[in-house]
Design an enzyme around this catalytic site. Structure first.
Site, PDB file in Angstrom:
ATOM      1  N   GLY A  14     -10.131  -5.613   3.784  1.00 37.25           N
ATOM      2  CA  GLY A  14     -11.324  -6.425   3.462  1.00 37.25           C
ATOM      3  C   GLY A  14     -10.751  -7.919   3.478  1.00 37.25           C
ATOM      4  NE  ARG A  75     -10.719  -1.583   5.881  1.00 34.44           N
ATOM      5  CZ  ARG A  75     -11.692  -2.340   5.071  1.00 34.44           C
ATOM      6  NH1 ARG A  75     -13.019  -2.694   5.688  1.00 34.44           N
ATOM      7  NH2 ARG A  75     -11.417  -2.812   3.968  1.00 34.44           N
ATOM      8  CG  ASP A 106      -3.573  -1.164  -4.008  1.00 35.48           C
ATOM      9  OD1 ASP A 106      -2.485  -2.029  -4.233  1.00 35.48           O
ATOM     10  OD2 ASP A 106      -4.327  -0.878  -4.779  1.00 35.48           O
ATOM     11  CB  THR A 128      -8.722  -7.713  -2.600  1.00 32.67           C
ATOM     12  OG1 THR A 128     -10.060  -7.135  -3.134  1.00 32.67           O
ATOM     13  CG2 THR A 128      -7.511  -7.341  -3.551  1.00 32.67           C
ATOM     14  CG  ASP A 130     -12.891  -5.372  -4.295  1.00 30.72           C
ATOM     15  OD1 ASP A 130     -13.927  -6.078  -4.406  1.00 30.72           O
ATOM     16  OD2 ASP A 130     -12.723  -4.552  -3.746  1.00 30.72           O
ATOM     17  CG  ASP A 132      -9.122  -3.352  -5.991  1.00 29.31           C
ATOM     18  OD1 ASP A 132      -8.381  -4.304  -5.380  1.00 29.31           O
ATOM     19  OD2 ASP A 132      -9.585  -2.564  -5.587  1.00 29.31           O
ATOM     20  NE  ARG A 174     -11.940  -2.099  -2.320  1.00 33.05           N
ATOM     21  CZ  ARG A 174     -10.653  -2.229  -1.707  1.00 33.05           C
ATOM     22  NH1 ARG A 174     -10.448  -1.632  -0.546  1.00 33.05           N
ATOM     23  NH2 ARG A 174      -9.878  -3.247  -2.031  1.00 33.05           N
TER      24      ARG A 174
HETATM   25  P1  ADP Z   1      -7.043  -3.092   2.018  1.00 34.27           P
HETATM   26  O1  ADP Z   1      -5.703  -3.749   2.551  1.00 34.27           O
HETATM   27  O2  ADP Z   1      -8.069  -4.369   1.910  1.00 34.27           O
HETATM   28  O3  ADP Z   1      -6.852  -2.188   0.728  1.00 34.27           O
HETATM   29  P2  ADP Z   1      -7.470  -0.917   3.967  1.00 34.27           P
HETATM   30  O4  ADP Z   1      -7.651   0.087   2.846  1.00 34.27           O
HETATM   31  O5  ADP Z   1      -8.621  -0.899   4.631  1.00 34.27           O
HETATM   32  O6  ADP Z   1      -7.584  -2.482   3.159  1.00 34.27           O
HETATM   33  O7  ADP Z   1      -6.223  -0.937   4.609  1.00 34.27           O
HETATM   34  C1  ADP Z   1      -6.073  -1.978   5.656  1.00 34.27           C
HETATM   35  C2  ADP Z   1      -5.080  -1.171   6.786  1.00 34.27           C
HETATM   36  O8  ADP Z   1      -3.866  -0.893   6.267  1.00 34.27           O
HETATM   37  C3  ADP Z   1      -5.668   0.125   7.320  1.00 34.27           C
HETATM   38  O9  ADP Z   1      -6.357  -0.108   8.422  1.00 34.27           O
HETATM   39  C4  ADP Z   1      -4.437   0.576   7.902  1.00 34.27           C
HETATM   40  O10 ADP Z   1      -4.150  -0.115   9.197  1.00 34.27           O
HETATM   41  C5  ADP Z   1      -3.217   0.177   6.799  1.00 34.27           C
HETATM   42  N1  ADP Z   1      -3.097   1.219   6.085  1.00 34.27           N
HETATM   43  C6  ADP Z   1      -3.919   1.623   4.976  1.00 34.27           C
HETATM   44  N2  ADP Z   1      -3.528   2.765   4.187  1.00 34.27           N
HETATM   45  C7  ADP Z   1      -2.123   2.905   4.912  1.00 34.27           C
HETATM   46  C8  ADP Z   1      -1.438   4.294   4.616  1.00 34.27           C
HETATM   47  N3  ADP Z   1      -1.618   5.101   3.790  1.00 34.27           N
HETATM   48  N4  ADP Z   1      -0.359   4.179   5.377  1.00 34.27           N
HETATM   49  C9  ADP Z   1       0.037   3.336   6.360  1.00 34.27           C
HETATM   50  N5  ADP Z   1      -1.135   2.100   6.897  1.00 34.27           N
HETATM   51  C10 ADP Z   1      -2.401   2.150   5.777  1.00 34.27           C
END
Ligand code: ADP
Length: 323
Positions: A14, A75, A106, A128, A130, A132, A174
């Site tokens: 995000g 993503r 995260d 972020t 959030d 969080d 979230r």
């Molecule tokens: P944020 O970083 O805001 O928490 P996301 O959870 O959508 O956002 O994660 C962003 C990107 O990071 C995902 O689209 C993916 O490419 C990578 N990612 C997320 N979770 C994992 C995971 N468990 N293992 C490896 N890459 C991940």
């Protein structure tokens, strides 16, 4: 000195206001230390597809004040597969990238951890709205989002006051209530609903509105964190049980935009510079954090296992202010 000659920077997950300021800080710090910097576009997709641009000190001119991210964010489910991860690591090796700064939340840090396990040094920077991320007290974008939401609620208050209505405002976050709580205190809300705290609807909302009316209060603001669930249902119940005309506003993505505040620009500059220096110090699989006004770093796996709760003192204050 370190053997790092070239680093990359990406924004993922995000978006948040201040991501551009963090990208700028990474590029400028790299230039300061005479190492080359590449911008990886569209999150981890850019590593898989070779979607990469040069980022010298001048290519980040003028972006400190801009919301969004000039590198785009996305993503990338493919990156979570073994094949995708291998492709990303081989792009880094092919381009001679000896370190990557991954700006996001995260999910982004989980990706950074996986890339580090393939021998590519990575450092995460928390961004972020959030707020969080457990390992850091502050994430880039939070302050701007609070101020954007606050500005909207102040405007809503004007019209609610004129019509003697109740305004139920859903803010982002979230599964976390940090943004809601901060905005709730700042706007003088009658009640703040956050997912971390159980609420007694009758006592904490209906009774407060009844008492408020007896005390000649003309209008009410209720802040609901998106993680609580249904702002429309909250509003419906208020109207049904108190007879007050109640309106819902879901602020949504407007909270992700806008020119970053001074706090977010400064935090992004500090964290971006710190990330590059951490790579240059030979570290990997770390996340940059803000703890008690200092910038520090933690192991990503440790950071992901940490727990962050709502600030109880602030929650109590939000209730005390609404007498
Ligand atoms: P944020 O970083 O805001 O928490 P996301 O959870 O959508 O956002 O994660 C962003 C990107 O990071 C995902 O689209 C993916 O490419 C990578 N990612 C997320 N979770 C994992 C995971 N468990 N293992 C490896 N890459 C991940």
């Amino acid at each position: 000195m370190s053997n790092i000659k070239r680093i990359g920077v990406l924004t993922s997950g995000g978006d948040a206001p201040g991501m551009n300021a963090a990208v700028r800080a990474v590029a400028r710090t790299a230039a300061y230390y005479n190492i080359s910097c590449l911008g990886i576009r569209r999150g981890y997709n850019g590593l898989i597809n070779g979607d990469i641009i040069d980022l010298d000190a001048r290519s980040v001119n003028g972006i400190i004040s801009r919301g969004g991210t000039m590198l785009y964010t996305a993503r990338c489910p493919e990156f979570m597969t073994e094949d995708g991860l291998k492709k990303a690591a081989s792009t880094c090796k092919y381009l001679g990238i000896n370190g990557i700064v991954c700006i996001g939340g995260d999910g982004t840090f989980r990706g950074a951890r996986d890339l580090a396990s393939m021998g590519i040094p990575t450092i995460g920077v928390p961004a972020t709205i959030d707020n969080d991320i457990s390992s850091t007290q502050y994430s880039i974008g939070f302050d701007t989002a609070c101020n954007t939401a606050l500005d909207a609620v102040d405007k809503l208050r004007d019209t609610m006051q004129s019509h003697e209505r109740c305004s139920v405002v859903e803010v982002m976050g979230r599964h976390a209530g940090h943004l809601a709580l901060y905005v709730g205190i700042a706007c003088g809300a009658t009640a703040v609903l956050v997912p971390e705290q159980e609420m007694n609807f009758e006592e904490d909302i209906i009774e407060k509105i009844r008492m408020g009316r007896i005390n000649k209060r003309s209008h009410f603001i209720i802040i609901v964190a998106e993680g609580v669930g249904n702002a429309i249902e909250v509003s419906r119940r208020i109207q049904e049980e108190t007879g007050i005309d109640s309106r819902v506003t879901i602020l949504g993505h407007i909270q992700r935009g806008g020119s970053p505040t001074a706090r977010d620009r400064v935090m992004a500059s500090r964290m971006g510079a710190y990330a590059v220096e951490t790579l240059l110090a030979g570290k990997s699989n770390r996340v940059v954090c803000n703890v008690n006004s200092e910038i520090t770093d933690f192991d990503i796996t440790e950071a992901l296992n940490m727990h962050k709760d709502i600030n109880q003192q602030m929650y109590n204050i939000s209730k005390m202010m609404a007498v």
